[in-house]
Design an enzyme around this catalytic site. Structure first.
Site, short mmCIF file in Angstrom:
data_model
loop_
_atom_site.label_atom_id
_atom_site.label_comp_id
_atom_site.label_asym_id
_atom_site.label_seq_id
_atom_site.Cartn_x
_atom_site.Cartn_y
_atom_site.Cartn_z
N ASP A 128 1.64 -5.44 12.71
CA ASP A 128 0.76 -4.56 11.94
C ASP A 128 1.26 -3.12 12.04
O ASP A 128 0.49 -2.18 12.26
CB ASP A 128 -0.69 -4.68 12.41
CG ASP A 128 -1.67 -4.00 11.45
OD1 ASP A 128 -1.33 -3.87 10.26
OD2 ASP A 128 -2.76 -3.60 11.89
N ASN B 2 0.82 -1.21 0.00
CA ASN B 2 0.00 0.00 0.00
C ASN B 2 0.86 1.26 0.00
O ASN B 2 0.88 2.03 0.95
CB ASN B 2 -0.92 0.01 1.22
CG ASN B 2 -1.72 -1.27 1.34
OD1 ASN B 2 -1.15 -2.34 1.52
ND2 ASN B 2 -3.02 -1.17 1.23
N GLY C 19 -4.38 2.88 12.32
CA GLY C 19 -3.10 2.19 12.40
C GLY C 19 -2.21 2.70 13.50
O GLY C 19 -2.35 3.82 13.96
N HIS D 116 -6.82 -9.50 3.95
CA HIS D 116 -7.28 -8.70 5.09
C HIS D 116 -8.80 -8.84 5.07
O HIS D 116 -9.45 -8.34 4.17
CB HIS D 116 -6.86 -7.25 4.88
CG HIS D 116 -7.42 -6.28 5.88
ND1 HIS D 116 -7.04 -6.28 7.20
CD2 HIS D 116 -8.34 -5.30 5.75
CE1 HIS D 116 -7.70 -5.34 7.84
NE2 HIS D 116 -8.50 -4.72 6.99
#
Lengths: 313, 428
Positions: free
Chosen positions: B310, B100, B329, B185
C-alpha cells in the site's frame, strides 16, 4: 497588594496540552496556586507584576468569548504583555499552515502561547515547533484542560473535596473536549463519574476510561452531588444525530423533575455558552441556590492566572 | 549478458513448490536456465565464476499489488524512476500501479502515456490498473475491454469505493463478460465520514473521528452478495478487521474471490498512532491488536491471498499538518519484505507462506507470468539475508517521499541484491 504570593513549585510538564499529561501533584499545584488568586480577583486593585516583561500570545482559531477574555484578563492581571491574534486578518487566511504560523510567532520570542484550534492535536503540533510554553485552550474534541481545572476548583470551593463525590456529566459527550478533560481530572481526584448521553452522542469505548455509561438520564443522575451539563454542539454535527431539540430537551434537558433524582444539595454546572431550553431549563440555570455557572466563569480567571504563572516559569 | 551462477542458496519458489538448498543459473538472455539442488559445483563449468550464497535466500522478485505512483500529476511525490529504485531496494520487481493520478487513468490515451513512461523510466515491471469509473467519480464505468487491450491488468478506484450498489452490480456484469479483474477498496463513505483512525478508545482519547470496522464489513458483505449473482474476478484490495475476516470466512465456500491485506495492518496497531503521528494516518486505519492478530490467523487459514505494501508516497508538506488535515498513507515498498519477515521471525507466519503471498499468489490473481523462478522465465529475483539486523531511518528511504510508517524500527532481514531480467539492478 500586601499578600505575598507563593513561588510556583516545579511542574512535571513544559506545556499544558491536556489533563492526560498531568500527575495528581501537578493538578494540586495548579489548584492550590489558583486559590490565592480568587480573593485577589474580588479586590479593588487586581494588578500584579509577576509576569512583567513576559509576552503572552493568544491564538484562537475558533470563536470564543469566555475562554479568550478569561486568558486575556488573567495575563493582564499578572502584568504580562498580552497579544490576541486576530485570525480573520492573519496570514492563516492566506493559506499559511499552523507550523509556519508557529515558527513566525516563535521568532518574536513569546514566553507563552495560548491556542485554541478546531483540530484535535493542533496544540501538540504547535508545541513541537516553538520554544516557549504552550497552553491548550481547547483542541477539537480532545481536551480543554483549563476548563476542567476551573470546574474542579469550583467543586472544591463549594463541596470542599472531590474524593468520593458522585458526578454526572451529561449531554453531547461525543463532541466535547470539556467532557474528556473532566473525565481524566475528576477520575484522578477520586470522584465517581456517570456519563449520560443519547447513544448517538456517546464516544466509542468511553467506559474504558473508567466511567459509568447511561442513556437514561434519571438513572444517571441518581444520588449525584454534581450535575455537569454540556452544550449541544450543533455546529459540529455533520449528519443527523438527534431528531429534534424539543425531543432532546424532553429526554436529556436538565429539568427540576430530572434534577430531583440527584442529591438535594446537588450543584449544577455548565461550561457555557448555554442553549437555554435545549440542554437546561432556563430557571434552573439561573437558580443561585443550585447553579454555580457564574462562579465557574469567575474562578476561570483565577485558574488561568495560576496556569500562566506556573507555565511561564 | 554473461551467464551468472549462484550456488548453495536457500531457494524458495512457492509457485514451483521449491524449498531447498541449491543453485540457480541465469543464461545470456537473462532467463533462468536451471534451478534447484541439482545445480551444484560439480555440474557447472569449472572455469566459470560463481557466487556462493551460503545461508542467503533467493526469492522470486516480489509482486506488489497496491502501489501509488505520482505520474502523471504528482511527480513531486514519486515518479517511475524513483518508484523503481525504491522497489528494487525492497526486492520488488513487479508493481501494480493505482489509477489515482492527475489526470486519472481512465482512458486509453493515459494508458499509452503510462506504459511509455514506465518503459522509459522504470527498471521494474509496471502493471497499471485503470479506474472502475470515469474520473473516480463513482458514476460511469470506464471502457474495461479497450483498456484491457492496451495492457491494463485490473480495475479499481484505488482509494475510492463504489458506493452505488446498482453501479457495482453492472460493473460486475461487465467484468464477467470481459473477464476483467475488479479490485475494491472497501469503505462505506457515510459510516467512515470524516474518519481518521479506528473507531475505538484511541479515537475517543485523541478526539478524532473514528472509522468503524463496520464501514469495511458492509461493503464486503454487499459485494460478496452481489457476486453470488454476478460472478466476476473480484478482489478485496485490503481488509483491516476481524469482522471482515469473519465475513470472508463465511462466504469463502459460496463465491470465488480473493483478498489482500496491507503490511501496515499486519504489523502495526492503533496504539502506534501515539501522539498524533500523521505518518500513521492510513486507509484502512490501523485497528486494534485483536484485529491485527485475526488478520495473521486469516493468512494461516488461507483466507487472505495477498500482502501489499500500500505504498503511498506523500511529500513533507502533506504530512506537516494537524492530523485531520494531513494526507493519509505511508511510503512502504522498500520495507514490505523486511517487515513481512518480522512475521516469520516472531513465528506468526511460515516463510514459505509469506513469500507465496508476496509473489505467486498476486501473479496468479493478475494472470501474469511473474513471481516465480520457472526455468525459461525472466530471472526476476532477489537475494536476501533474512537474519541481518538493521534500523529503518527516514533519511535513508530511497523513495522520493520519506513518509515511512516505521521510522526507527529495528528489523531483521535485508535485501542484498535484486535482479530484473537477469540484470543486477540493486546491490546493497
Amino acid at each position: 497588594m500586601a499578600t505575598s504570593f507563593k513561588k510556583a513549585v516545579k511542574i512535571s510538564q513544559k506545556n499544558l496540552l491536556g489533563i492526560q499529561d498531568l500527575s495528581i501533584s501537578d493538578i494540586n499545584v495548579i489548584l492550590d496556586d489558583a486559590k490565592q488568586f480568587i480573593s485577589l480577583n474580588k479586590s479593588k486593585n487586581k494588578k500584579l507584576d509577576i509576569l512583567r516583561g513576559k509576552t503572552q500570545i493568544n491564538l484562537f482559531f475558533e470563536p470564543s468569548t469566555r475562554t479568550q477574555s478569561s486568558f486575556e484578563l488573567a495575563g493582564k492581571r499578572l502584568g504580562a504583555d498580552v497579544m490576541s491574534m486576530n485570525i480573520v486578518n492573519s496570514a492563516i487566511k492566506k493559506g499559511e499552515t499552523l507550523i509556519d504560523t508557529a515558527m513566525t510567532l516563535n521568532a518574536m520570542h513569546p514566553d507563552i502561547i495560548v491556542i485554541r484550534h478546531q483540530d484535535s492535536g493542533a496544540c501538540n503540533l504547535l508545541s513541537q515547533k516553538v520554544n516557549c510554553a504552550v497552553i491548550n485552550a481547547g483542541d477539537g474534541r480532545r481536551e480543554h484542560p483549563t476548563q476542567a481545572l476551573l470546574d474542579a476548583l469550583t467543586i472544591i470551593d463549594r463541596k470542599k473535596k472531590i474524593q468520593g463525590l458522585k458526578i454526572a456529566i451529561c449531554g453531547d459527550i461525543l463532541h466535547s473536549r470539556v467532557a474528556r478533560s473532566n473525565i481524566y481530572l475528576l477520575n484522578m481526584l477520586g470522584a465517581e463519574l456517570n456519563i449520560v448521553a443519547p447513544s448517538n452522542l456517546m464516544p466509542k469505548d468511553i467506559d474504558k476510561l473508567g466511567v459509568n455509561k447511561f442513556s437514561d438520564m434519571k438513572k444517571g443522575l441518581k444520588d449525584c452531588d454534581i450535575v455537569m451539563m454540556l452544550r449541544l454542539q450543533n455546529e459540529r454535527m455533520t449528519s443527523s444525530f438527534l431528531s429534534s431539540n424539543r425531543e432532546y430537551y424532553e429526554y436529556y434537558g436538565l429539568t427540576p423533575d430530572k434534577l430531583s433524582y440527584a442529591k438535594d444539595d446537588a450543584l449544577i454546572m455548565h461550561p457555557g455558552p448555554m442553549n437555554r431550553g435545549i440542554e437546561i431549563d432556563t430557571k434552573l440555570a439561573d437558580d443561585i441556590n443550585k447553579s454555580v455557572i457564574k462562579e465557574q466563569v469567575e474562578l476561570g480567571v483565577a485558574v488561568r492566572m495560576a496556569c500562566l504563572k506556573i507555565f511561564c516559569e | 549478458m554473461k551467464k551468472k551462477y549462484f550456488l548453495n542458496a536457500n531457494i524458495l519458489d512457492p509457485y514451483n513448490s521449491i524449498e531447498e538448498i541449491g543453485g540457480l543459473i541465469i543464461d545470456e538472455e537473462g532467463k533462468i536456465e536451471a534451478i534447484g539442488k541439482k545445480v551444484n559445483k560439480n555440474n557447472i563449468p569449472s572455469r566459470e565464476k560463481f557466487i556462493d550464497l551460503k545461508e542467503k535466500y533467493i526469492f522470486p522478485g516480489l509482486v506488489d499489488m497496491r502501489v501509488f505512483v505520482g505520474e502523471p500529476g504528482y511527480e513531486y511525490k514519486e515518479n517511475f524512476r524513483t518508484l523503481s529504485n525504491a522497489a528494487l531496494a525492497g526486492g520488488v520487481t513487479s508493481v501494480v500501479t493505482m489509477p489515482n493520478t492527475s489526470p486519472v487513468v481512465d482512458n486509453v490515451s493515459i494508458v499509452d502515456f503510462i506504459k511509455r513512461r514506465g518503459r522509459d523510466k522504470s527498471k521494474i515491471n509496471i502493471y497499471p490498473t485503470a479506474s472502475l469509473t470515469k474520473n473516480l467519480e463513482g458514476t460511469n464505468m470506464t471502457e474495461f475491454g479497450l483498456l484491457q487491450k492496451k495492457g491494463i491488468v485490473g480495475f479499481t478506484d484505488g482509494t475510492q469505493t463504489i458506493q452505488n450498489t446498482r453501479l457495482m452490480s453492472r460493473i460486475m456484469r461487465s467484468a464477467y463478460d470481459l473477464n476483467s479483474l475488479v479490485m475494491q477498496h472497501a469503505e462505506d463513505y457515510e459510516l467512515a465520514k470524516n474518519g481518521m483512525v479506528n473507531d475505538g478508545i484511541i479515537a475517543t482519547q485523541l478526539g478524532l473521528h473514528g472509522i468503524p470496522d463496520l464501514a469495511e464489513k458492509i461493503i464486503i458483505e454487499r459485494d460478496l452478495s452481489l457476486l453470488e449473482d454476478f460472478n466476476c474476478r473480484y478482489h478485496i484490495s485490503q481488509i483491516s478487521s476481524s469482522k471482515s475476516v469473519d465475513t470472508i470466512e463465511r462466504k469463502k465456500d459460496i463465491v470465488n474471490f480473493t483478498t489482500g491485506v496491507s503490511i501496515n495492518n499486519l504489523s502495526l496497531n492503533e496504539n502506534d498512532v501515539g501522539d498524533f503521528r500523521t505518518f500513521l494516518k492510513l486507509s484502512p486505519p490501523l485497528r486494534t491488536e485483536e484485529d491485527r492478530i485475526s488478520l495473521i490467523k486469516a493468512i494461516n487459514k488461507d483466507l487472505i491471498d495477498v500482502i501489499v505494501s500500500d505504498h503511498k508516497p506523500e511529500d513533507e508538506e502533506s504530512k506537516r499538518l494537524t492530523f485531520s488535515q494531513a494526507a493519509a498513507g505511508a511510503s512502504g515498498i522498500e520495507t514490505l519484505l523486511p517487515l513481512a519477515l518480522e512475521l516469520f521471525h516472531n513465528d506468526s507466519i511460515k516463510l514459505f507462506k509469506l513469500i507465496k503471498l508476496l509473489t505467486s499468489n498476486p501473479a496468479k490473481i493478475l494472470k501474469i507470468n511473474k513471481g516465480n523462478l520457472s526455468v525459461g522465465n525472466d530471472a526476476d529475483l532477489c537475494i536476501v539475508d533474512i537474519y541481518k539486523p538493521w534500523i529503518v531511518k527516514k533519511e535513508k528511504i530511497v523513495s522520493k517521499s520519506k513518509n515511512t510508517s516505521i521510522d526507527d524500527k529495528k528489523l531483521q532481514g535485508q535485501v542484498l541484491s535484486t535482479f530484473v531480467k537477469g540484470e543486477e539492478l540493486f546491490k546493497i
